[in-house]
Design a protein around this motif. Structure first.
Motif, PDB file in Angstrom:
ATOM      1  N   ASN A  86       0.840  -1.195   0.000  1.00  0.00           N
ATOM      2  CA  ASN A  86       0.000   0.000   0.000  1.00  0.00           C
ATOM      3  C   ASN A  86       0.874   1.243   0.000  1.00  0.00           C
ATOM      4  N   ARG A  87       0.262   2.364  -0.195  1.00  0.00           N
ATOM      5  CA  ARG A  87       1.000   3.627  -0.285  1.00  0.00           C
ATOM      6  C   ARG A  87       1.593   4.042   1.056  1.00  0.00           C
ATOM      7  N   GLN A  88       0.969   3.636   2.146  1.00  0.00           N
ATOM      8  CA  GLN A  88       1.500   3.959   3.463  1.00  0.00           C
ATOM      9  C   GLN A  88       2.874   3.305   3.668  1.00  0.00           C
ATOM     10  N   GLN A  89       3.072   2.116   3.112  1.00  0.00           N
ATOM     11  CA  GLN A  89       4.380   1.466   3.207  1.00  0.00           C
ATOM     12  C   GLN A  89       5.437   2.243   2.417  1.00  0.00           C
ATOM     13  N   VAL A  90       5.039   2.801   1.286  1.00  0.00           N
ATOM     14  CA  VAL A  90       5.964   3.627   0.494  1.00  0.00           C
ATOM     15  C   VAL A  90       6.387   4.835   1.320  1.00  0.00           C
ATOM     16  N   ASP A  91       5.418   5.497   1.926  1.00  0.00           N
ATOM     17  CA  ASP A  91       5.706   6.671   2.761  1.00  0.00           C
ATOM     18  C   ASP A  91       6.616   6.296   3.931  1.00  0.00           C
ATOM     19  N   ALA A  92       6.300   5.177   4.582  1.00  0.00           N
ATOM     20  CA  ALA A  92       7.088   4.730   5.735  1.00  0.00           C
ATOM     21  C   ALA A  92       8.514   4.367   5.321  1.00  0.00           C
ATOM     22  N   PHE A  93       8.670   3.724   4.165  1.00  0.00           N
ATOM     23  CA  PHE A  93      10.002   3.417   3.645  1.00  0.00           C
ATOM     24  C   PHE A  93      10.814   4.699   3.483  1.00  0.00           C
ATOM     25  N   HIS A  94      10.221   5.695   2.845  1.00  0.00           N
ATOM     26  CA  HIS A  94      10.937   6.934   2.571  1.00  0.00           C
ATOM     27  C   HIS A  94      11.413   7.588   3.867  1.00  0.00           C
ATOM     28  N   ARG A  95      10.527   7.674   4.851  1.00  0.00           N
ATOM     29  CA  ARG A  95      10.902   8.260   6.149  1.00  0.00           C
ATOM     30  C   ARG A  95      12.026   7.451   6.800  1.00  0.00           C
ATOM     31  N   ALA A  96      11.861   6.128   6.843  1.00  0.00           N
ATOM     32  CA  ALA A  96      12.850   5.262   7.496  1.00  0.00           C
ATOM     33  C   ALA A  96      14.199   5.323   6.789  1.00  0.00           C
ATOM     34  N   ALA A  97      14.182   5.341   5.463  1.00  0.00           N
ATOM     35  CA  ALA A  97      15.428   5.373   4.702  1.00  0.00           C
ATOM     36  C   ALA A  97      16.183   6.681   4.931  1.00  0.00           C
ATOM     37  N   LEU A  98      15.460   7.791   4.995  1.00  0.00           N
ATOM     38  CA  LEU A  98      16.116   9.079   5.270  1.00  0.00           C
ATOM     39  C   LEU A  98      16.672   9.100   6.684  1.00  0.00           C
ATOM     40  N   GLU A  99      15.915   8.559   7.651  1.00  0.00           N
ATOM     41  CA  GLU A  99      16.396   8.476   9.028  1.00  0.00           C
ATOM     42  C   GLU A  99      17.638   7.598   9.133  1.00  0.00           C
ATOM     43  N   ALA A 100      17.733   6.596   8.245  1.00  0.00           N
ATOM     44  CA  ALA A 100      18.871   5.673   8.251  1.00  0.00           C
ATOM     45  C   ALA A 100      20.080   6.246   7.500  1.00  0.00           C
ATOM     46  N   GLY A 101      19.983   7.476   7.021  1.00  0.00           N
ATOM     47  CA  GLY A 101      21.110   8.124   6.362  1.00  0.00           C
ATOM     48  C   GLY A 101      21.035   8.162   4.851  1.00  0.00           C
ATOM     49  N   GLY A 102      19.927   7.687   4.273  1.00  0.00           N
ATOM     50  CA  GLY A 102      19.760   7.746   2.824  1.00  0.00           C
ATOM     51  C   GLY A 102      19.569   9.173   2.344  1.00  0.00           C
ATOM     52  N   LYS A 103      19.834   9.384   1.061  1.00  0.00           N
ATOM     53  CA  LYS A 103      19.671  10.702   0.431  1.00  0.00           C
ATOM     54  C   LYS A 103      18.416  10.656  -0.439  1.00  0.00           C
ATOM     55  N   ASP A 104      17.544  11.628  -0.252  1.00  0.00           N
ATOM     56  CA  ASP A 104      16.301  11.684  -1.028  1.00  0.00           C
ATOM     57  C   ASP A 104      16.599  11.715  -2.529  1.00  0.00           C
ATOM     58  N   ASN A 105      15.896  10.865  -3.271  1.00  0.00           N
ATOM     59  CA  ASN A 105      16.034  10.845  -4.730  1.00  0.00           C
ATOM     60  C   ASN A 105      14.660  10.841  -5.390  1.00  0.00           C
ATOM     61  N   GLY A 106      13.645  11.223  -4.638  1.00  0.00           N
ATOM     62  CA  GLY A 106      12.278  11.289  -5.150  1.00  0.00           C
ATOM     63  C   GLY A 106      11.290  10.990  -4.045  1.00  0.00           C
ATOM     64  N   ALA A 107      10.632  12.014  -3.543  1.00  0.00           N
ATOM     65  CA  ALA A 107       9.669  11.866  -2.447  1.00  0.00           C
ATOM     66  C   ALA A 107       8.503  10.978  -2.869  1.00  0.00           C
ATOM     67  N   PRO A 108       7.794  10.399  -1.900  1.00  0.00           N
ATOM     68  CA  PRO A 108       6.636   9.565  -2.225  1.00  0.00           C
ATOM     69  C   PRO A 108       5.619  10.341  -3.049  1.00  0.00           C
TER      70      PRO A 108
END
Length: 122
Positions: free
Chosen positions: A68-90
């Motif tokens: 679902n889309r909520q998992q996409v949103d949660a992935f993006h937040r978690a990945a940024l918190e883990a030190g990832g660099k944004d390459n396209g917001a949900p």
């Protein structure tokens, strides 16, 4: 369909921490870990294997399916918190399809990690 995907990382500890946190929202968890590296899976049928290597690996684009889309949103937040660099917001990617909802993050070794949902908003 893949059974497993294996790739190397030049910083095993950073990649392990990143992928565990970033992919937790879609159910990915440790299946096994040993001298070669770590194996993650969400369904016990397909897996992602991260291996220790000395050299910097070539950049990959890895896309994972969300329920679902909520998992996409949660992935993006978690990945940024883990030190990832944004390459396209949900968000919707209408140039792919009318229901393609995805987010993109660059991980520790420069890999473009995507989580996508192909379902309509509910």
């Amino acid at each position: 369909m893949f059974d497993h995907v294996v790739f190397g990382t030049s910083d095993y500890a950073a990649s392990k921490a990143f992928f565990l946190k970033a992919l937790e929202p879609i159910g990915m968890a440790v299946v096994s870990e040993g001298s070669l590296g770590i194996e993650l899976s969400a369904d016990g049928k397909t897996s992602l294997c991260i291996r220790r290597i000395e050299e910097k690996p070539a950049h990959l684009h890895l896309a994972f399916v969300a329920q679902n889309r909520q998992q996409v949103d949660a992935f993006h937040r978690a990945a940024l918190e883990a030190g990832g660099k944004d390459n396209g917001a949900p968000g919707l990617r209408p140039n792919y399809s009318g229901k393609y909802y995805a987010a993109f993050v660059i991980g520790p070794d420069g890999h473009n990690i995507e989580v996508v949902c192909h379902e309509s908003e509910s």
